[in-house]
Design an enzyme around this catalytic site. Structure first.
Site, PDB file in Angstrom:
ATOM      1  N   TYR A 125       0.831  -1.201   0.000  1.00 49.39           N
ATOM      2  CA  TYR A 125       0.000   0.000   0.000  1.00 49.39           C
ATOM      3  C   TYR A 125       0.873   1.262   0.000  1.00 49.39           C
ATOM      4  O   TYR A 125       1.660   1.483   0.920  1.00 49.39           O
ATOM      5  CB  TYR A 125      -0.944   0.023   1.197  1.00 49.39           C
ATOM      6  CG  TYR A 125      -1.909  -1.143   1.276  1.00 49.39           C
ATOM      7  CD1 TYR A 125      -2.204  -1.921   0.162  1.00 49.39           C
ATOM      8  CD2 TYR A 125      -2.530  -1.469   2.477  1.00 49.39           C
ATOM      9  CE1 TYR A 125      -3.083  -2.980   0.238  1.00 49.39           C
ATOM     10  CE2 TYR A 125      -3.423  -2.531   2.567  1.00 49.39           C
ATOM     11  CZ  TYR A 125      -3.693  -3.289   1.445  1.00 49.39           C
ATOM     12  OH  TYR A 125      -4.565  -4.340   1.533  1.00 49.39           O
ATOM     13  N   GLY A 180     -13.971  -5.279   1.602  1.00 47.76           N
ATOM     14  CA  GLY A 180     -15.092  -4.913   0.738  1.00 47.76           C
ATOM     15  C   GLY A 180     -16.426  -5.121   1.418  1.00 47.76           C
ATOM     16  O   GLY A 180     -17.428  -5.441   0.776  1.00 47.76           O
ATOM     17  N   ALA A 234     -19.034  -3.086  -0.054  1.00 45.98           N
ATOM     18  CA  ALA A 234     -19.034  -3.164  -1.519  1.00 45.98           C
ATOM     19  C   ALA A 234     -18.871  -1.807  -2.208  1.00 45.98           C
ATOM     20  O   ALA A 234     -19.747  -1.362  -2.959  1.00 45.98           O
ATOM     21  CB  ALA A 234     -20.328  -3.839  -2.001  1.00 45.98           C
ATOM     22  N   GLY A 251     -19.226   1.031  -1.205  1.00 49.07           N
ATOM     23  CA  GLY A 251     -20.255   2.006  -0.852  1.00 49.07           C
ATOM     24  C   GLY A 251     -21.609   1.723  -1.456  1.00 49.07           C
ATOM     25  O   GLY A 251     -22.583   2.444  -1.199  1.00 49.07           O
ATOM     26  N   LEU A 309     -23.525  -0.516  -0.588  1.00 48.52           N
ATOM     27  CA  LEU A 309     -24.402  -0.961   0.503  1.00 48.52           C
ATOM     28  C   LEU A 309     -24.477   0.092   1.599  1.00 48.52           C
ATOM     29  O   LEU A 309     -24.443  -0.210   2.793  1.00 48.52           O
ATOM     30  CB  LEU A 309     -23.899  -2.296   1.059  1.00 48.52           C
ATOM     31  CG  LEU A 309     -23.822  -3.430   0.033  1.00 48.52           C
ATOM     32  CD1 LEU A 309     -23.167  -4.665   0.632  1.00 48.52           C
ATOM     33  CD2 LEU A 309     -25.219  -3.767  -0.500  1.00 48.52           C
ATOM     34  N   THR A 310     -24.627   1.351   1.188  1.00 53.58           N
ATOM     35  CA  THR A 310     -24.796   2.467   2.117  1.00 53.58           C
ATOM     36  C   THR A 310     -25.932   3.351   1.605  1.00 53.58           C
ATOM     37  O   THR A 310     -26.557   3.054   0.576  1.00 53.58           O
ATOM     38  CB  THR A 310     -23.512   3.314   2.222  1.00 53.58           C
ATOM     39  OG1 THR A 310     -23.278   3.974   0.965  1.00 53.58           O
ATOM     40  CG2 THR A 310     -22.310   2.446   2.571  1.00 53.58           C
TER      41      THR A 310
END
Length: 300
Positions: free
Chosen positions: A51, A197, A200, A202, A204-205
């Site tokens: 990262y 995830g 997912a 976002g 699932l928001t």
């Protein structure tokens, strides 16, 4: 914040963990996010040497100064940065892992890593060599436990069959239920799943429908299927974010659900969603809408 044992490791991790890949490279902002996570009861922090070319480990290490003994720190190795700094190559050799861990320890500023993970894997790897590296690091006290981050069932099974790994990191959420087929195998091996995830991207928001309408599909959902599914999930759920997190944690094979956050607000939104919970009935209703797909490749 409740905790669950990671496999049979004796390590207890918070049900919500912080996936640190999303942390900004600005230390002050990241420290605020990390402090808020710890205040909320999060003790599991996941990063990787890949990262930001190692900067993420440095940022996390600085943000955790003075708090190391209170947290479970996880990082990963296996992707070797090219000498020119552009891109990386896969290297699961013992030689590379033994060198990579030293570099991670220096960047993070710690004497040991709680959970060291193989960051991928192929069936062409010399898995005995790889596992020997992890076992040697455990014996030397540089790591406490180890696991693998992969979505390839054949790679996961071979790794679990020939090692004392305690964790498998996999993308898992209401829109990507492929890992469910392999939960029994992972559980029987004495390991736990760490989900990435979890919400997912976002979808699932509360912003899910707007995001889905701009996306070109997700996993096995094409663009129109994704929009229809997210719309149906949103209509059925009073708080899709809360239900999405509760769904992932409903199976005890999952030890911790990682969330990412670039801002303190994003973190707090997920903490509130976690604390809100969701009823079993609501979770079942959403399950009936979300497809169960299977991995088509790399099967056992």
């Amino acid at each position: 914040m409740k905790k669950r044992e990671l496999g049979k490791s004796g390590l207890y991790v918070s049900e919500i963990g912080l996936g640190c890949m999303s942390l900004p490279d600005d230390l002050a902002t990241s420290k605020t996010i990390v402090d808020a996570a710890i205040h909320a009861g999060i003790n599991y922090f996941d990063t990787a040497d890949l990262y930001s070319g190692g900067i993420n480990e440095e940022i996390l290490g600085s943000a955790l100064k003075g708090k190391r003994k209170d947290i479970i720190l996880a990082t990963k190795a296996g992707n070797k940065m090219n000498s020119d700094g552009n891109g990386w190559t896969w290297d699961s050799s013992k030689e590379h892992i033994m060198e990579a861990v030293k570099n991670s320890l220096l960047r993070i500023g710690t004497d040991y890593i709680d959970v060291y993970q193989l960051h991928g894997g192929t069936m062409e790897d010399n898995v005995e060599d790889t596992i020997d590296a992890f076992e040697s690091l455990k014996k030397d006290g540089l790591i406490r436990q180890y696991g693998i981050s992969s979505i390839r069932p054949n790679v996961i099974k071979r790794f679990l069959d020939t090692s004392s790994a305690v964790s498998v990191m996999m993308q898992y959420n209401l829109l990507d239920r492929r890992p469910e087929e392999w939960f029994p195998l992972i559980s029987e091996a004495g390991a736990s799943v760490i989900t990435r995830g979890t919400i997912a991207k976002g979808f699932l928001t509360d912003e899910g429908l707007a995001r889905a309408e701009k996306a070109n599909g997700f996993v096995d959902y094409n663009a129109s299927e994704l929009t229809r599914t997210v719309e149906a999930l949103s209509e059925l759920s009073e708080d899709l974010h809360a239900t999405a997190i509760a769904f992932v944690l409903r199976d005890q094979t999952v030890a911790s659900a990682l969330i990412g956050a670039r801002t303190t607000k994003q973190l707090v939104d997920s903490i509130i969603a976690y604390e809100k919970k969701a009823t079993d009935e609501e979770i079942k209703q959403l399950e009936s809408i979300a497809k169960i797909h299977n991995y088509n490749e790399h099967r056992v």
